[in-house]
Design a protein around this motif. Structure first.
Motif, mmCIF file in Angstrom:
data_model
loop_
_atom_site.group_PDB
_atom_site.id
_atom_site.type_symbol
_atom_site.label_atom_id
_atom_site.label_comp_id
_atom_site.label_asym_id
_atom_site.label_seq_id
_atom_site.Cartn_x
_atom_site.Cartn_y
_atom_site.Cartn_z
ATOM 1 N N PRO A 120 12.501 15.671 -9.178
ATOM 2 C CA PRO A 120 12.405 14.709 -8.080
ATOM 3 C C PRO A 120 11.546 15.221 -6.919
ATOM 4 O O PRO A 120 11.389 16.427 -6.738
ATOM 5 C CB PRO A 120 13.855 14.513 -7.637
ATOM 6 C CG PRO A 120 14.573 15.720 -8.105
ATOM 7 C CD PRO A 120 13.845 16.221 -9.319
ATOM 8 N N ILE A 121 11.015 14.272 -6.184
ATOM 9 C CA ILE A 121 10.277 14.583 -4.966
ATOM 10 C C ILE A 121 10.884 13.730 -3.853
ATOM 11 O O ILE A 121 11.230 12.575 -4.063
ATOM 12 C CB ILE A 121 8.761 14.330 -5.138
ATOM 13 C CG1 ILE A 121 7.985 14.779 -3.915
ATOM 14 C CG2 ILE A 121 8.476 12.895 -5.475
ATOM 15 C CD1 ILE A 121 6.479 14.802 -4.123
ATOM 16 N N LEU A 130 2.923 9.484 6.823
ATOM 17 C CA LEU A 130 3.578 8.183 6.896
ATOM 18 C C LEU A 130 4.990 8.342 7.461
ATOM 19 O O LEU A 130 5.523 9.445 7.527
ATOM 20 C CB LEU A 130 3.658 7.555 5.498
ATOM 21 C CG LEU A 130 2.322 7.384 4.773
ATOM 22 C CD1 LEU A 130 2.553 6.901 3.344
ATOM 23 C CD2 LEU A 130 1.422 6.435 5.530
ATOM 24 N N SER A 131 5.574 7.230 7.830
ATOM 25 C CA SER A 131 6.933 7.225 8.360
ATOM 26 C C SER A 131 7.945 7.357 7.226
ATOM 27 O O SER A 131 7.975 6.526 6.311
ATOM 28 C CB SER A 131 7.188 5.922 9.121
ATOM 29 O OG SER A 131 8.560 5.710 9.318
ATOM 30 N N GLU A 132 8.780 8.381 7.304
ATOM 31 C CA GLU A 132 9.818 8.569 6.296
ATOM 32 C C GLU A 132 10.780 7.383 6.286
ATOM 33 O O GLU A 132 11.189 6.902 5.221
ATOM 34 C CB GLU A 132 10.584 9.865 6.555
ATOM 35 C CG GLU A 132 11.683 10.132 5.550
ATOM 36 C CD GLU A 132 12.482 11.380 5.869
ATOM 37 O OE1 GLU A 132 13.449 11.639 5.117
ATOM 38 O OE2 GLU A 132 12.176 12.098 6.836
ATOM 39 N N HIS A 133 11.118 6.897 7.464
ATOM 40 C CA HIS A 133 12.032 5.758 7.580
ATOM 41 C C HIS A 133 11.464 4.530 6.865
ATOM 42 O O HIS A 133 12.182 3.817 6.157
ATOM 43 C CB HIS A 133 12.318 5.457 9.052
ATOM 44 C CG HIS A 133 13.220 4.292 9.261
ATOM 45 N ND1 HIS A 133 14.560 4.317 8.934
ATOM 46 C CD2 HIS A 133 12.968 3.052 9.747
ATOM 47 C CE1 HIS A 133 15.092 3.138 9.210
ATOM 48 N NE2 HIS A 133 14.146 2.359 9.700
ATOM 49 N N ALA A 154 6.145 11.559 2.897
ATOM 50 C CA ALA A 154 5.803 11.127 4.262
ATOM 51 C C ALA A 154 5.010 12.202 4.990
ATOM 52 O O ALA A 154 4.005 11.905 5.651
ATOM 53 C CB ALA A 154 7.082 10.788 5.030
ATOM 54 N N ARG A 155 5.441 13.432 4.869
ATOM 55 C CA ARG A 155 4.764 14.536 5.554
ATOM 56 C C ARG A 155 3.342 14.727 5.004
ATOM 57 O O ARG A 155 2.384 14.842 5.751
ATOM 58 C CB ARG A 155 5.574 15.826 5.407
ATOM 59 C CG ARG A 155 5.003 17.001 6.199
ATOM 60 C CD ARG A 155 5.840 18.280 6.068
ATOM 61 N NE ARG A 155 5.931 18.703 4.684
ATOM 62 C CZ ARG A 155 7.064 18.747 3.974
ATOM 63 N NH1 ARG A 155 8.204 18.407 4.517
ATOM 64 N NH2 ARG A 155 7.061 19.144 2.707
ATOM 65 N N ARG A 188 0.831 -1.211 0.000
ATOM 66 C CA ARG A 188 0.000 0.000 0.000
ATOM 67 C C ARG A 188 0.864 1.259 0.000
ATOM 68 O O ARG A 188 0.627 2.192 -0.771
ATOM 69 C CB ARG A 188 -0.937 -0.018 1.202
ATOM 70 C CG ARG A 188 -2.022 -1.081 1.074
ATOM 71 C CD ARG A 188 -2.886 -1.243 2.307
ATOM 72 N NE ARG A 188 -3.341 0.017 2.836
ATOM 73 C CZ ARG A 188 -3.390 0.303 4.135
ATOM 74 N NH1 ARG A 188 -3.006 -0.578 5.029
ATOM 75 N NH2 ARG A 188 -3.838 1.463 4.536
ATOM 76 N N TYR A 189 1.858 1.315 0.880
ATOM 77 C CA TYR A 189 2.704 2.498 0.960
ATOM 78 C C TYR A 189 3.624 2.613 -0.252
ATOM 79 O O TYR A 189 3.937 3.711 -0.710
ATOM 80 C CB TYR A 189 3.521 2.511 2.244
ATOM 81 C CG TYR A 189 2.713 2.667 3.510
ATOM 82 C CD1 TYR A 189 1.329 2.818 3.480
ATOM 83 C CD2 TYR A 189 3.330 2.657 4.748
ATOM 84 C CE1 TYR A 189 0.596 2.945 4.646
ATOM 85 C CE2 TYR A 189 2.599 2.794 5.921
ATOM 86 C CZ TYR A 189 1.239 2.942 5.863
ATOM 87 O OH TYR A 189 0.515 3.072 7.020
ATOM 88 N N GLY A 190 4.069 1.461 -0.779
ATOM 89 C CA GLY A 190 4.874 1.483 -1.996
ATOM 90 C C GLY A 190 4.073 2.043 -3.165
ATOM 91 O O GLY A 190 4.578 2.834 -3.959
#
Length: 139
Positions: A25-26, A37-40, A32-33, A8-10
């Motif tokens: 690029p982004i 979601l978690s940036e890590h 995440a912000r 899902r996050y991918g």
């Protein structure tokens, strides 16, 4: 088959890159912000996407990620397989009795068909169509 947060996050990463396609690029930090979601965690998902040739990383102060291909050429099935593995509704299908095995195969094939005929561009375009078909009511 249950798609985990990896898939899902991918898909979220890839859809954000598709929305930004052609604009440079982004960063994963930005995604995440914006998505809460978690940036890590997103960093962990970006690595296999990069290794699979779906994204490219851009270094530098204004770096981040871009799609390695046009959004029309990236199928959602490619993304899910990279992050989730083979598409299968149950483990050990080959050990099932023939009637149940036939059902699992039909389910697998139907899911594969949807994932392998839906591109990132389709998802992006669907989102735009949804926004255009909404009505605004003022009171």
């Amino acid at each position: 088959m249950k798609i985990s947060t990896k898939g899902r996050y991918g898909l979220t990463i890839m859809l954000e890159l598709a929305r930004n396609h052609g604009n440079g690029p982004i960063s994963l930090k930005t995604i995440a912000r914006e998505k809460g979601l978690s940036e890590h965690y997103l960093e962990q998902l970006a690595s296999p996407l990069k290794n699979a040739g779906l994204v490219k990383s851009v270094r530098g102060a204004y770096g981040g990620y871009v799609l390695a291909q046009d959004p029309r050429d990236i199928k959602t099935g490619d993304i899910i397989r990279v992050l989730e593995g083979p598409i299968t509704p149950v483990e050990g299908m080959e050990d099932e009795e023939p009637a149940k095995q036939a059902l699992w195969i039909r389910i697998r094939d139907a899911v594969k068909d949807v994932l392998d005929t839906t591109t990132l561009e389709d998802l992006r375009r669907h989102e735009n169509d949804q926004h255009q078909n909404t009505y605004m009511f003022y009171i």
